[in-house]
Design a protein around this motif. Structure first.
Motif, PDB file in Angstrom:
ATOM      1  N   ASP A  56      37.753  43.466  34.278  1.00  0.00           N
ATOM      2  CA  ASP A  56      38.180  43.348  35.668  1.00  0.00           C
ATOM      3  C   ASP A  56      39.638  42.919  35.696  1.00  0.00           C
ATOM      4  O   ASP A  56      40.009  41.923  35.072  1.00  0.00           O
ATOM      5  N   PRO A  57      40.500  43.645  36.416  1.00  0.00           N
ATOM      6  CA  PRO A  57      41.932  43.309  36.439  1.00  0.00           C
ATOM      7  C   PRO A  57      42.230  41.943  37.040  1.00  0.00           C
ATOM      8  O   PRO A  57      43.331  41.426  36.874  1.00  0.00           O
ATOM      9  N   LYS A  58      41.260  41.344  37.732  1.00  0.00           N
ATOM     10  CA  LYS A  58      41.512  40.020  38.301  1.00  0.00           C
ATOM     11  C   LYS A  58      41.728  38.969  37.216  1.00  0.00           C
ATOM     12  O   LYS A  58      42.384  37.955  37.458  1.00  0.00           O
ATOM     13  N   TRP A  59      41.170  39.195  36.026  1.00  0.00           N
ATOM     14  CA  TRP A  59      41.441  38.258  34.936  1.00  0.00           C
ATOM     15  C   TRP A  59      42.918  38.297  34.567  1.00  0.00           C
ATOM     16  O   TRP A  59      43.519  37.272  34.246  1.00  0.00           O
ATOM     17  N   ARG A  60      43.508  39.468  34.610  1.00  0.00           N
ATOM     18  CA  ARG A  60      44.937  39.590  34.322  1.00  0.00           C
ATOM     19  C   ARG A  60      45.754  38.842  35.372  1.00  0.00           C
ATOM     20  O   ARG A  60      46.738  38.173  35.058  1.00  0.00           O
ATOM     21  N   CYS A 126      17.941  29.351  29.532  1.00  0.00           N
ATOM     22  CA  CYS A 126      17.678  30.676  30.100  1.00  0.00           C
ATOM     23  C   CYS A 126      18.993  31.406  30.335  1.00  0.00           C
ATOM     24  O   CYS A 126      19.806  30.988  31.170  1.00  0.00           O
ATOM     25  N   ARG A 127      19.207  32.479  29.592  1.00  0.00           N
ATOM     26  CA  ARG A 127      20.394  33.293  29.800  1.00  0.00           C
ATOM     27  C   ARG A 127      20.183  34.229  30.987  1.00  0.00           C
ATOM     28  O   ARG A 127      19.072  34.391  31.473  1.00  0.00           O
ATOM     29  N   VAL A 128      21.265  34.829  31.436  1.00  0.00           N
ATOM     30  CA  VAL A 128      21.222  35.665  32.634  1.00  0.00           C
ATOM     31  C   VAL A 128      21.116  37.132  32.223  1.00  0.00           C
ATOM     32  O   VAL A 128      21.821  37.567  31.304  1.00  0.00           O
ATOM     33  N   PRO A 129      20.257  37.914  32.866  1.00  0.00           N
ATOM     34  CA  PRO A 129      20.131  39.335  32.511  1.00  0.00           C
ATOM     35  C   PRO A 129      21.475  40.054  32.538  1.00  0.00           C
ATOM     36  O   PRO A 129      22.308  39.818  33.416  1.00  0.00           O
ATOM     37  N   ALA A 130      21.678  40.940  31.573  1.00  0.00           N
ATOM     38  CA  ALA A 130      22.955  41.650  31.453  1.00  0.00           C
ATOM     39  C   ALA A 130      23.265  42.505  32.676  1.00  0.00           C
ATOM     40  O   ALA A 130      24.428  42.840  32.923  1.00  0.00           O
ATOM     41  N   ALA A 131      22.245  42.859  33.441  1.00  0.00           N
ATOM     42  CA  ALA A 131      22.479  43.642  34.654  1.00  0.00           C
ATOM     43  C   ALA A 131      23.368  42.895  35.644  1.00  0.00           C
ATOM     44  O   ALA A 131      23.981  43.508  36.523  1.00  0.00           O
ATOM     45  N   TYR A 132      23.453  41.574  35.485  1.00  0.00           N
ATOM     46  CA  TYR A 132      24.250  40.755  36.398  1.00  0.00           C
ATOM     47  C   TYR A 132      25.615  40.384  35.821  1.00  0.00           C
ATOM     48  O   TYR A 132      26.260  39.454  36.314  1.00  0.00           O
ATOM     49  N   ARG A 133      26.079  41.090  34.804  1.00  0.00           N
ATOM     50  CA  ARG A 133      27.386  40.780  34.222  1.00  0.00           C
ATOM     51  C   ARG A 133      28.509  40.714  35.268  1.00  0.00           C
ATOM     52  O   ARG A 133      29.324  39.786  35.242  1.00  0.00           O
ATOM     53  N   PRO A 134      28.599  41.670  36.198  1.00  0.00           N
ATOM     54  CA  PRO A 134      29.690  41.586  37.182  1.00  0.00           C
ATOM     55  C   PRO A 134      29.627  40.312  38.019  1.00  0.00           C
ATOM     56  O   PRO A 134      30.662  39.710  38.329  1.00  0.00           O
ATOM     57  N   GLN A 135      28.420  39.889  38.390  1.00  0.00           N
ATOM     58  CA  GLN A 135      28.279  38.670  39.188  1.00  0.00           C
ATOM     59  C   GLN A 135      28.621  37.423  38.361  1.00  0.00           C
ATOM     60  O   GLN A 135      29.248  36.486  38.859  1.00  0.00           O
ATOM     61  N   VAL A 136      28.210  37.422  37.095  1.00  0.00           N
ATOM     62  CA  VAL A 136      28.548  36.303  36.212  1.00  0.00           C
ATOM     63  C   VAL A 136      30.060  36.243  35.999  1.00  0.00           C
ATOM     64  O   VAL A 136      30.674  35.173  36.048  1.00  0.00           O
ATOM     65  N   ASP A 137      30.670  37.393  35.780  1.00  0.00           N
ATOM     66  CA  ASP A 137      32.114  37.458  35.572  1.00  0.00           C
ATOM     67  C   ASP A 137      32.854  36.905  36.785  1.00  0.00           C
ATOM     68  O   ASP A 137      33.832  36.160  36.653  1.00  0.00           O
ATOM     69  N   ALA A 138      32.395  37.266  37.974  1.00  0.00           N
ATOM     70  CA  ALA A 138      33.024  36.771  39.202  1.00  0.00           C
ATOM     71  C   ALA A 138      32.879  35.259  39.318  1.00  0.00           C
ATOM     72  O   ALA A 138      33.804  34.560  39.743  1.00  0.00           O
ATOM     73  N   MET A 139      31.716  34.738  38.934  1.00  0.00           N
ATOM     74  CA  MET A 139      31.495  33.297  39.001  1.00  0.00           C
ATOM     75  C   MET A 139      32.440  32.556  38.062  1.00  0.00           C
ATOM     76  O   MET A 139      32.991  31.498  38.400  1.00  0.00           O
ATOM     77  N   ALA A 144      37.413  29.182  37.294  1.00  0.00           N
ATOM     78  CA  ALA A 144      38.784  28.974  36.811  1.00  0.00           C
ATOM     79  C   ALA A 144      39.746  28.771  37.977  1.00  0.00           C
ATOM     80  O   ALA A 144      40.631  27.908  37.930  1.00  0.00           O
ATOM     81  N   ARG A 145      39.575  29.550  39.022  1.00  0.00           N
ATOM     82  CA  ARG A 145      40.457  29.442  40.197  1.00  0.00           C
ATOM     83  C   ARG A 145      40.353  28.065  40.843  1.00  0.00           C
ATOM     84  O   ARG A 145      41.358  27.433  41.187  1.00  0.00           O
ATOM     85  N   ARG A 146      39.130  27.574  41.015  1.00  0.00           N
ATOM     86  CA  ARG A 146      38.948  26.264  41.651  1.00  0.00           C
ATOM     87  C   ARG A 146      39.431  25.135  40.751  1.00  0.00           C
ATOM     88  O   ARG A 146      39.972  24.133  41.242  1.00  0.00           O
ATOM     89  N   LEU A 147      39.223  25.278  39.450  1.00  0.00           N
ATOM     90  CA  LEU A 147      39.718  24.255  38.528  1.00  0.00           C
ATOM     91  C   LEU A 147      41.238  24.125  38.628  1.00  0.00           C
ATOM     92  O   LEU A 147      41.779  23.015  38.614  1.00  0.00           O
ATOM     93  N   TRP A 148      41.917  25.248  38.713  1.00  0.00           N
ATOM     94  CA  TRP A 148      43.384  25.229  38.737  1.00  0.00           C
ATOM     95  C   TRP A 148      43.922  24.710  40.065  1.00  0.00           C
ATOM     96  O   TRP A 148      44.896  23.969  40.110  1.00  0.00           O
ATOM     97  N   GLU A 164      40.068  34.742  45.320  1.00  0.00           N
ATOM     98  CA  GLU A 164      38.810  34.079  45.674  1.00  0.00           C
ATOM     99  C   GLU A 164      37.622  35.022  45.493  1.00  0.00           C
ATOM    100  O   GLU A 164      37.676  36.198  45.848  1.00  0.00           O
ATOM    101  N   GLU A 165      36.556  34.491  44.919  1.00  0.00           N
ATOM    102  CA  GLU A 165      35.317  35.242  44.717  1.00  0.00           C
ATOM    103  C   GLU A 165      34.202  34.593  45.531  1.00  0.00           C
ATOM    104  O   GLU A 165      34.189  33.377  45.739  1.00  0.00           O
ATOM    105  N   THR A 166      33.261  35.404  45.983  1.00  0.00           N
ATOM    106  CA  THR A 166      32.083  34.892  46.677  1.00  0.00           C
ATOM    107  C   THR A 166      30.834  35.446  46.010  1.00  0.00           C
ATOM    108  O   THR A 166      30.872  36.505  45.375  1.00  0.00           O
TER     109      THR A 166
END
Length: 220
Positions: A56-60, A126-139, A144-148, A164-166
């Motif tokens: 996701d380019p948002k990491w960049r 309990c790990r999170v199903p891989a189908a939710y990778r985009p949601q985990v990535d957003a979280m 990181a955004r809130r920490l900074w 900002e992510e929701t």
């Protein structure tokens, strides 16, 4: 290889996993082979191809905001605001620099191997199903955004808002997205190593985290 034209999260993940990997294995000089290009050129090439293949380019964008020379943490609110800037800075930068491994670990679906092929530990988590990778990535990005925190300059504040992510903003309904984010929080609360002699969390401690987060496992 041609980059997939679709912008689906699955296609982005596939591109991230294949394009840089095949070139990284080819470019460095090996015994008996001539180098493909100079060391400086290959370094530049690999940096850019990895950037292009990122999930996701948002990491960049986050890196440009947080890892830039001279960047300092801004004003934080909520839980982040209860911690000193130096601690928030360290946590945010460690997450950004290691987010691919963190994401792979959270969504690791193997019941016996970790992300580097070694025996899986902390199997009680309990790990999170891989189908939710985009949601985990957003979280992870939102963490990181809130920490900074937000900086006062107009440009930095605009970028902070843009990033900002929701929970409901990555292709799922709000309730489902929040369930995924809670699952990530529960997992990381038991996964993070904070002291050398730290032991795995007890079942009671994990249950306490789940209760505070009103946790329900996300549907597969």
């Amino acid at each position: 290889s041609r980059r997939p034209q679709t912008k689906s999260p699955q296609a982005r993940h596939s591109w991230k996993g294949t394009a840089p990997a095949c070139t990284i294995g080819r470019l460095p000089c090996r015994p008996g082979r001539e180098p493909e290009m100079s060391l400086g050129a290959s370094s530049a090439f690999l940096r850019v191809v990895t950037e292009v293949g990122e999930a996701d380019p948002k990491w960049r964008m986050l890196r440009s905001y947080i890892l830039a020379d001279g960047a300092t943490p801004g004003t934080a609110s909520g839980e982040a605001g209860q911690h000193p800037a130096a601690a928030r800075c360290e946590a945010a930068r460690r997450l950004i620099n290691n987010h691919n491994d963190v994401l792979d670990d959270i969504c690791n679906e193997s019941d016996c191997k970790n992300i580097v092929g070694e025996a899986l530990t902390q199997t009680e988590l309990c790990r999170v199903p891989a189908a939710y990778r985009p949601q985990v990535d957003a979280m992870l990005r939102e963490t990181a955004r809130r920490l900074w925190g937000k900086n006062p300059s107009p440009e930095a504040f605009s970028l902070w808002q843009c990033l900002e992510e929701t929970a409901e903003g990555v292709g799922v309904a709000e309730e489902e997205g929040r369930a995924v984010w809670r699952a990530v929080a529960v997992y990381l609360s038991g996964r993070l190593q904070t002291t050398p002699d730290q032991k795995s969390p007890s079942a009671a401690l994990l249950e306490g985290h789940r209760t505070r987060l009103h946790y329900r496992p996300p549907a597969v």
